[in-house]
Write a protein that holds these residues in place. Structure first.
Motif, short mmCIF file in Angstrom:
data_model
loop_
_atom_site.label_atom_id
_atom_site.label_comp_id
_atom_site.label_asym_id
_atom_site.label_seq_id
_atom_site.Cartn_x
_atom_site.Cartn_y
_atom_site.Cartn_z
N LEU A 10 0.81 -1.22 0.00
CA LEU A 10 0.00 0.00 0.00
C LEU A 10 0.85 1.27 0.00
CD1 LEU A 10 -2.90 -0.93 2.46
CD2 LEU A 10 -2.90 -0.95 -0.04
N GLU A 11 2.19 1.09 0.06
CA GLU A 11 3.12 2.22 0.03
C GLU A 11 2.86 3.19 1.18
OE1 GLU A 11 2.79 3.88 -3.89
OE2 GLU A 11 3.91 2.27 -4.83
N ILE A 12 2.82 2.63 2.40
CA ILE A 12 2.59 3.43 3.60
C ILE A 12 3.60 3.02 4.66
CG2 ILE A 12 0.13 3.87 3.22
CD1 ILE A 12 -0.47 1.49 5.02
N PRO A 13 3.91 3.90 5.61
CA PRO A 13 4.81 3.54 6.71
C PRO A 13 4.11 2.63 7.71
CG PRO A 13 3.98 5.76 7.03
CD PRO A 13 3.49 5.32 5.68
N ARG A 14 4.89 1.96 8.54
CA ARG A 14 4.32 1.01 9.50
C ARG A 14 3.52 1.70 10.59
NH1 ARG A 14 6.38 -4.14 8.74
NH2 ARG A 14 5.60 -4.81 10.78
N ASP A 15 3.73 3.00 10.79
CA ASP A 15 2.95 3.72 11.80
C ASP A 15 1.78 4.48 11.17
OD1 ASP A 15 4.36 5.63 10.45
OD2 ASP A 15 5.14 6.65 12.23
N ALA A 16 1.37 4.08 9.98
CA ALA A 16 0.27 4.76 9.29
C ALA A 16 -1.01 4.67 10.11
CB ALA A 16 0.06 4.15 7.91
N THR A 17 -1.80 5.73 10.06
CA THR A 17 -3.09 5.73 10.74
C THR A 17 -4.12 5.00 9.89
OG1 THR A 17 -3.80 7.80 9.71
CG2 THR A 17 -2.52 7.96 11.77
N ALA A 19 -6.80 6.25 8.74
CA ALA A 19 -7.15 7.14 7.63
C ALA A 19 -6.11 7.04 6.51
CB ALA A 19 -7.26 8.59 8.12
N ASP A 20 -4.83 6.94 6.88
CA ASP A 20 -3.78 6.77 5.87
C ASP A 20 -3.98 5.46 5.10
OD1 ASP A 20 -2.54 9.11 6.73
OD2 ASP A 20 -1.25 8.04 8.15
N ILE A 21 -4.32 4.42 5.83
CA ILE A 21 -4.52 3.10 5.20
C ILE A 21 -5.69 3.15 4.21
CG2 ILE A 21 -5.18 0.70 5.67
CD1 ILE A 21 -3.69 1.03 8.38
N LYS A 22 -6.77 3.79 4.61
CA LYS A 22 -7.94 3.87 3.73
C LYS A 22 -7.62 4.66 2.46
CE LYS A 22 -11.51 3.39 7.27
NZ LYS A 22 -12.66 4.04 7.96
N ARG A 23 -6.90 5.79 2.64
CA ARG A 23 -6.54 6.59 1.46
C ARG A 23 -5.63 5.81 0.51
NH1 ARG A 23 -6.48 11.01 5.18
NH2 ARG A 23 -4.29 10.61 5.66
N ALA A 24 -4.67 5.09 1.09
CA ALA A 24 -3.74 4.33 0.25
C ALA A 24 -4.47 3.22 -0.50
CB ALA A 24 -2.63 3.74 1.12
N GLU A 54 -7.45 -5.56 4.00
CA GLU A 54 -8.28 -6.39 4.87
C GLU A 54 -7.57 -6.69 6.19
OE1 GLU A 54 -11.29 -7.21 4.71
OE2 GLU A 54 -11.84 -6.76 2.65
N VAL A 55 -6.25 -6.80 6.15
CA VAL A 55 -5.49 -7.08 7.37
C VAL A 55 -5.22 -5.80 8.16
CG1 VAL A 55 -3.30 -7.94 8.30
CG2 VAL A 55 -4.43 -9.15 6.43
N LEU A 56 -4.76 -4.75 7.49
CA LEU A 56 -4.29 -3.55 8.20
C LEU A 56 -5.44 -2.69 8.72
CD1 LEU A 56 -1.25 -2.46 5.99
CD2 LEU A 56 -1.28 -3.92 8.04
N LYS A 57 -6.62 -2.81 8.13
CA LYS A 57 -7.73 -1.97 8.61
C LYS A 57 -8.28 -2.49 9.94
CE LYS A 57 -11.67 -4.40 6.55
NZ LYS A 57 -12.85 -4.28 5.67
#
Length: 318
Positions: A10-17, A19-24, A54-57
């Motif tokens: 998803l091209e996000i950092p491991r501390d992504a929120t 909201a960051d996960i949903k946008r990505a 599905e996992v990160l959310k």
């Protein structure tokens, strides 16, 4: 088995929120949707993004995944830690057999035991790759309405832009505004989101409500606020004054000896609902312009007859 770095997918950092996960995820979905992407691996990347999401959310599953550590990289050989299923308690909320059937062996090894037998899921996975379908993404947007629309309810025409995914032209729909809707609430238009893939259902459109600026009123949550100009003699002597409201004119009583800034509360005159708001009327004493000698004489007479010092707290006599 190959390790999957869901954060890298998803091209996000491991501390992504969240909201960051949903946008990505939405960004990846639009980029690799098989109906629009020219990437030969678009479908595979689309499924990978969905698997990562599905996992990160899910906070519980994300925490479990993070226990694997951050030193693994996508494609590296990976073995599930001993007693993995015994270390965590998973609920199946958010996953269904249909959602996860096309996911990787990596996902299956970590979470698959909670969704059915592996042999059955392997068959589903093969079928899913051949007949992949997915519901279209929901769209979130904002819509401005008039304050009066919330008092009466309304139906407004709304033009939706063309969809780049299925080539549809702009379309006009009727938006039903429910009575009592408030700032920040959402109105759902079913089937007006992004088109699905492989026969999947179309997503929905969620419109967040905001109110247009009004020349007379402003809202404080469910309370309707009005600034009421009054003359000095109306404030001093008291008066009955007709005022406008979104449901028609009414008469209010200004008590004698009112001061500027005094608030009159009319209960139940705010936004309608099971627990309606109030109408808050703030008095604003307006000083008339004194021009003629007769008008000036009247104010001098008031000065002589009314020894009033509004600055007495300063400690000066005048």
């Amino acid at each position: 088995m190959e390790y999957r770095d869901y954060y890298a997918i998803l091209e996000i950092p491991r501390d992504a929120t969240l909201a960051d996960i949903k946008r990505a995820y939405k960004k990846s979905g639009r980029k690799f949707h098989p109906d629009v992407s020219k990437d030969p691996d678009a479908q595979q990347k689309f499924i990978q993004a969905k698997e990562a999401y599905e996992v990160l959310k899910d906070p519980q599953k994300r925490a479990a995944y993070d226990q694997l550590g951050k030193d693994w990289h996508t494609g590296e050989n990976f073995d599930v830690p001993p007693n993995w299923e015994g270390n965590f308690e998973f609920s199946s909320d958010g996953f269904t057999q249909g959602d996860t059937a096309a996911f990787s062996d990596f996902f299956e090894s970590l979470f698959g035991g909670h969704f059915g037998h592996r042999a059955e899921r392997a068959h589903q996975a093969r079928s899913a790759h051949q007949h992949f379908s997915a519901k279209g993404e929901d769209i979130h947007a904002k819509v401005q309405i008039d304050i009066e629309d919330s008092f009466h309810g309304a139906v407004r025409s709304l033009t939706l832009p063309a969809s780049p995914l299925d080539g549809t032209q702009p379309q006009t729909v009727n938006l039903k505004i429910p009575k009592g809707v408030r700032e920040g609430q959402h109105i759902r238009l079913g089937g007006k989101g992004m088109p699905g893939h492989g026969g999947g259902a179309t997503g929905d459109l969620y419109l967040e409500v905001s109110f247009r600026p009004h020349p007379l009123y402003r809202l404080e949550q469910k309370n309707l606020c009005l600034s009421l100009p009054v003359t000095p003699w109306e404030a001093a002597l008291g008066a009955k004054i007709k005022i406008p409201t979104p449901t028609g004119a009414i008469e209010v009583t200004v008590p004698a000896n009112s001061v500027s800034g005094k608030i009159l509360r009319l209960r139940g005159r705010g936004l309608p609902g099971t627990s309606p708001g109030d109408m808050l009327i703030t008095l604003n004493i307006v000083q008339p312009k004194v021009e003629t000698e007769q008008e000036k004489a009247l104010f001098r007479q008031m000065q002589d007859l009314m020894p009033f010092n509004p600055r007495s707290q300063f400690g000066f006599k005048s």
